[in-house]
Design a protein around this motif. Structure first.
Motif, mmCIF file in Angstrom:
data_model
loop_
_atom_site.group_PDB
_atom_site.id
_atom_site.type_symbol
_atom_site.label_atom_id
_atom_site.label_comp_id
_atom_site.label_asym_id
_atom_site.label_seq_id
_atom_site.Cartn_x
_atom_site.Cartn_y
_atom_site.Cartn_z
ATOM 1 N N ARG A 11 -4.876 5.495 -1.034
ATOM 2 C CA ARG A 11 -3.858 4.980 -1.966
ATOM 3 C C ARG A 11 -3.435 6.061 -2.947
ATOM 4 N NH1 ARG A 11 -2.943 -0.485 -3.101
ATOM 5 N NH2 ARG A 11 -1.103 0.374 -4.127
ATOM 6 N N ASN A 51 -6.341 -2.541 -13.532
ATOM 7 C CA ASN A 51 -5.683 -2.538 -12.223
ATOM 8 C C ASN A 51 -4.667 -3.678 -12.210
ATOM 9 O OD1 ASN A 51 -4.944 -2.920 -9.533
ATOM 10 N ND2 ASN A 51 -6.996 -2.496 -8.755
ATOM 11 N N THR A 99 -4.984 -6.250 -8.979
ATOM 12 C CA THR A 99 -6.084 -7.212 -8.886
ATOM 13 C C THR A 99 -6.379 -7.882 -10.222
ATOM 14 O OG1 THR A 99 -7.696 -5.453 -9.288
ATOM 15 C CG2 THR A 99 -7.186 -5.986 -6.978
ATOM 16 N N ASP A 159 -13.997 3.722 -9.422
ATOM 17 C CA ASP A 159 -13.137 2.805 -8.667
ATOM 18 C C ASP A 159 -11.830 3.497 -8.274
ATOM 19 O OD1 ASP A 159 -14.943 0.658 -8.941
ATOM 20 O OD2 ASP A 159 -14.015 0.016 -10.832
ATOM 21 N N ILE A 160 -11.253 4.219 -9.227
ATOM 22 C CA ILE A 160 -9.994 4.921 -8.961
ATOM 23 C C ILE A 160 -10.202 5.983 -7.887
ATOM 24 C CG2 ILE A 160 -8.253 6.450 -9.978
ATOM 25 C CD1 ILE A 160 -8.636 4.837 -12.610
ATOM 26 N N ALA A 200 0.816 -1.220 0.000
ATOM 27 C CA ALA A 200 0.000 0.000 0.000
ATOM 28 C C ALA A 200 0.843 1.261 0.000
ATOM 29 C CB ALA A 200 -0.944 -0.003 1.197
ATOM 30 N N LEU A 231 -0.602 2.563 -6.705
ATOM 31 C CA LEU A 231 -1.355 1.537 -7.420
ATOM 32 C C LEU A 231 -1.207 1.828 -8.913
ATOM 33 C CD1 LEU A 231 -3.436 -0.729 -7.718
ATOM 34 C CD2 LEU A 231 -5.207 0.965 -7.294
ATOM 35 N N VAL A 288 -2.217 6.692 -6.738
ATOM 36 C CA VAL A 288 -2.518 5.993 -7.981
ATOM 37 C C VAL A 288 -1.647 6.571 -9.094
ATOM 38 C CG1 VAL A 288 -4.323 5.584 -9.702
ATOM 39 C CG2 VAL A 288 -4.891 5.514 -7.291
ATOM 40 N N PHE A 319 -10.180 4.279 -4.580
ATOM 41 C CA PHE A 319 -8.820 3.937 -4.122
ATOM 42 C C PHE A 319 -8.168 5.154 -3.484
ATOM 43 C CE2 PHE A 319 -8.713 0.959 -8.031
ATOM 44 C CZ PHE A 319 -9.331 -0.067 -7.320
#
Length: 194
Positions: A40, A20, A23, A31-32, A4, A8, A42, A35
């Protein structure tokens, strides 16, 4: 489990679909955004060219939230941002904005910490739930900015479930003392009303 602390990595395919890499599935802008709200970092990379598209997608996420009425940026701020692209201010605006948001995160963190620290009521049943509601309220009021400084973590006085070696008697005594003080305050208030 993914690290983490590292950003990401999201890859954009020629079809403009976002993948992603942790996953191994496709993700959406929402979704982003999730995150990022979860804390997170990104990074979005174009698979073919290797270009970093992170800024472009973050701006798109902000624009979508603003267009849905989830306004965080007042019109005058947006206007000033547009003006800053045509002035010499472009060199100072990014640093100013970064420092402003850092101050906002620090202030939010300190305010939440002060609400829970040195408060005798935190030992009362249900106070952990109330603290969580206060935290959620503050997140909602500040647009879910990250960097709460670990306020969500458990620890002394934070309502954790782990056994810290203390017996139940001192906490019970504190609770009895608090109940007695509350009863005395209610007595005084009722006498003032008469």
């Amino acid at each position: 489990m993914a690290d983490a602390t590292k950003p990401l990595l999201i890859k954009r395919y020629a079809s403009r679909r976002l993948y992603n890499t942790e996953t191994s599935d496709y993700v959406t802008l929402e979704d982003i955004a999730g995150f990022i709200r979860a804390g997170r970092e990104v990074q979005i990379i174009d698979l073919k060219s290797g270009d970093d598209l992170t800024r472009q997608y973050l701006l798109q996420i902000v624009a979508e939230h603003e267009s849905r009425g989830e306004s965080v940026l007042p019109i005058n701020v947006l206007t000033d941002l547009v003006r800053s692209y045509t002035t010499q201010a472009t060199s100072v605006v990014p640093e100013f904005l970064a420092a402003s948001f850092e101050m906002l995160r620090d202030g939010q963190s300190k305010m939440l910490e002060n609400m829970t620290k040195a408060n005798p009521l935190t030992a009362m049943p249900g106070m952990e739930a109330m603290r969580a509601q206060q935290e959620a309220f503050m997140k909602a009021m500040t647009g879910g900015l990250g960097g709460l400084g670990g306020l969500g973590s458990t620890g002394p006085g934070r309502g954790g479930d782990e056994d810290d070696g203390a017996t139940d008697t001192p906490a019970g005594d504190d609770l009895d003392t608090i109940r007695k003080q509350l009863a005395e305050l209610q007595d005084k208030l009722s006498k003032l009303d008469k």
